[in-house]
Enzyme design. Structure first.
Site, short mmCIF file in Angstrom:
data_model
loop_
_atom_site.label_atom_id
_atom_site.label_comp_id
_atom_site.label_asym_id
_atom_site.label_seq_id
_atom_site.Cartn_x
_atom_site.Cartn_y
_atom_site.Cartn_z
N ASP A 52 0.83 -1.21 0.00
CA ASP A 52 0.00 0.00 0.00
C ASP A 52 0.86 1.25 0.00
O ASP A 52 2.04 1.23 0.34
CB ASP A 52 -0.86 0.07 1.27
CG ASP A 52 -1.81 -1.09 1.38
OD1 ASP A 52 -2.01 -1.80 0.39
OD2 ASP A 52 -2.37 -1.26 2.49
N TYR A 110 5.83 -9.79 7.72
CA TYR A 110 5.66 -8.34 7.88
C TYR A 110 5.98 -7.98 9.32
O TYR A 110 5.81 -8.79 10.23
CB TYR A 110 4.21 -7.93 7.59
CG TYR A 110 3.90 -7.74 6.13
CD1 TYR A 110 4.08 -6.51 5.52
CD2 TYR A 110 3.40 -8.79 5.36
CE1 TYR A 110 3.78 -6.32 4.18
CE2 TYR A 110 3.10 -8.61 4.02
CZ TYR A 110 3.30 -7.37 3.43
OH TYR A 110 3.01 -7.18 2.10
#
Lengths: 244, 244
Positions: A52, A110
């Protein structure tokens, strides 16, 4: 024809994510421009993940196909010459022609960084979420274990998500603290759109008592986005590891 | 009338230094705007130092005079509400009316950060100079001792510098490494314009053999700007400590 795989790193602050878009600067576009300068032609570059807007990468992989007989080390140096300071190429190696940076991936990790000092740190403005109420990292670490395993994560993805199979296998999840910085690390075979950021927002709701300890398994099972927490902002999120 | 002293911290990337200028955003201007919102009037705020465009402050002091009976803690909270994320107020205390953040200062410490990894780190783009040739921090630490003591530092200041007395007393200078980061720390009763950045540029010249080891005392004595090194870029520099 050779397929080259580049390990890169980038500060996502200035970019609208990885993937080329109309009217917005993306990492892919900037990378393709540098590739064009080095390889003398516009090549299709494939990334290991969509990220993103504002999300960072400590480790990200990009592949391209070329007939050029350039040494891996020189490709690294040359690309770094043409890339801006917020994107670095760390390494390059040749891979087989059936290798795909996205589909050949076994799992990804992540990490989400939360700066838990009372007063914000100006140097972390773009690199960690500032959360001033004391985080109970031991509680959150116990709760986060509910994410581990194969689950349908529909309730932890944004409406923009149009994939058909919403089951993902989370291998590990961990919340830990180093001084004023709290980390949420999560490994999975894949992630739905905004999945990590919604996990983080949900953990923050647990910290605030808006979601009760022990409720997470039921919230996951409900597949109901409205029962999970808010989507945490992008600037605390880093793609941290990609394992092939 | 009370004099309040604020300890602040800022990421200087977006600012043209501390001092108010025409046509450029400065930390002082942004701070004054926040003060106006909290104190209801435009107050003169005095800083402890001019800093250049792009230079950071881990510790910086600002004073203002007010008749308002606001608790120190509330002044901190209120200012942080109106300040942007790259400036933080850390603390506030009342000081006597003859206190001046600049002239009451006994000494200041600056630190200059050099990222000495072979490949640049995108997350340090605005926070450390990237220098890819191996730095010999032990050599540079020995050489830096030549700065210590009272010297006329005319040769280590920019032409823009129009102060009359160019003698400064350097209390300590140190070069050290933590993994790939090399630090140059220097403490003095005052600094001329660009003095630390020229010291760093000179140390880099020593590392590269452009200035010989042992030559620094003579270069300082020469008062000749052209014999010192280049002015290192601002983004590695931090005002680190101000002692009253």
């Amino acid at each position: 024809m050779r397929r080259l795989l580049f390990k890169i790193q980038y500060d996502g602050t200035a970019y609208h994510g990885w993937q080329v878009q109309q009217n917005a600067v993306t990492v892919q576009e900037v990378f393709q421009n540098a590739v064009e300068k080095v390889f003398g032609e516009r090549l299709d570059v494939k990334g290991c993940s969509r990220t993103d807007s504002g999300v960072h990468a400590n480790e990200y992989y990009v592949s391209l196909d070329t007939d050029m007989d350039i040494a891996e080390k020189n490709a690294v140096l040359a690309l770094n010459t043409y890339l801006p300071d917020d994107i670095s190429v760390i390494a390059c190696r040749e891979v087989s022609l059936d290798f795909h940076p996205r589909y050949s991936c076994k799992y990804k990790q992540y990490v989400y960084k939360i700066y838990n000092g009372e007063i914000r740190n100006p140097f972390l403005k773009s690199y960690a979420l500032h959360y001033k109420w004391r985080l109970d990292e031991e509680l959150l670490n116990r709760e986060a274990q509910a994410f581990v395993g194969s689950h349908d994560f529909s309730g932890f993805s944004s409406v923009k998500c149009d994939v058909e199979d919403t089951v993902r296998c989370v291998k590990a999840a961990r919340v830990y603290r180093e001084n004023d910085m709290v980390y949420f690390e999560v490994e999975a075979d894949g992630f739905l759109y905004n999945m990590v950021r919604i996990m983080v927002g949900t953990l923050l709701f647990i910290n605030e008592g808006k979601i009760k300890a022990g409720e997470l398994p039921e919230i996951i099972e409900s597949l109901d986005r409205t029962r999970a927490g808010k989507t945490a902002p992008p600037h605390g999120l880093y793609l941290n590891k990609v394992v092939y």
